[in-house]
Design an enzyme around this catalytic site. Structure first.
Site: not given
Ligand code: SAM
Length: 220
Positions: A68
């Protein structure tokens, strides 16, 4: 010489990020500003993008996912008003950068990521940086943390149509939850505050996150 120049450039970019992208906007919490200044974002970024480590935008981390934007990480953290007594649940570990910020300000963090490869890489980085108050789980975070417990703070870092019910059930009372809520392509960052069994909602700002995919999220 090259390494020294790289380090100097990163330090200058980080100072610019704090001044122009956080302080100059609405990030005012001194604890959040201090931890954003201390945390090495470059450690969570793929080699190809290291020179953009402190640019105020998301960056690819593989598997179609992103780390993010620093401003959003700071804003979500500020909304949570963390302290060293707080237990935190994070859905969407991604690179582990937001996890590092949370774990620096809270007592414990439980973090869930659906991609094994990402959570393993995040854990390696966080172990290397010395964090020892984080529990990791590879799986579908939309079902909440598997052994039922409540958390003082919850952060969802992927877009959901609504807060997954198993997750809202795990919010302590009092407690705070921050999440991007809306459609697949644009959402509103929302803060939910639970107090005496009443849930209040505040719209923070418009945002765009990758999808929360799972039983209580979007379909793949
Ligand atoms: N905050 C993180 C960082 O600083 O790197 C970035 C997060 S990224 C925008 C969103 C993440 O949510 C992705 O890695 C994705 O694979 C994960 N994700 C999506 N659906 C999910 C779920 N049901 N459970 C866990 N993780 C999930």
């Amino acid at each position: 010489m090259v390494a020294f120049d790289d380090e100097k450039n990163l330090a200058e970019q980080k100072a610019k990020m704090i001044a122009s992208h956080l302080r100059a906007r609405d990030i005012t919490d001194p604890a959040v500003l201090e931890i954003m200044a201390k945390t090495p974002r470059e450690e969570f970024i793929l080699d190809t993008y290291k020179d953009q480590a402190y640019a105020d935008n998301p960056l690819p981390i593989g598997l179609g996912q992103t780390i993010s934007q620093p401003y959003i990480v700071a804003l979500m953290t500020q909304c949570l008003h963390l302290n060293k007594d707080c237990s935190v649940l994070e859905l969407g570990t991604g690179s582990g950068y937001q996890t590092a910020i949370l774990a620096s300000l809270a007592r414990t963090v439980c973090t869930i990521e659906r991609h094994n490869q990402l959570i393993e890489s995040a854990q390696n980085t966080l172990d290397r940086l010395g964090f020892n108050n984080i529990e990791y789980l590879a799986g579908d975070g939309s079902n909440g943390w598997p052994d039922f417990r409540t958390f003082d703070r919850i952060i969802i870092t992927a877009a959901a149509g609504e807060i997954p019910l198993p997750v809202i059930d795990q919010l302590a009372d009092p407690g705070k939850l921050v999440a991007p809520i809306g459609g697949e392509f644009s959402q509103t960052l929302m803060l939910y505050e639970k107090q005496n069994d009443i849930l209040t909602k505040t719209n923070i700002c418009g945002c765009r996150f990758v999808k929360l995919i799972g039983d209580h999220g979007f379909q793949q």
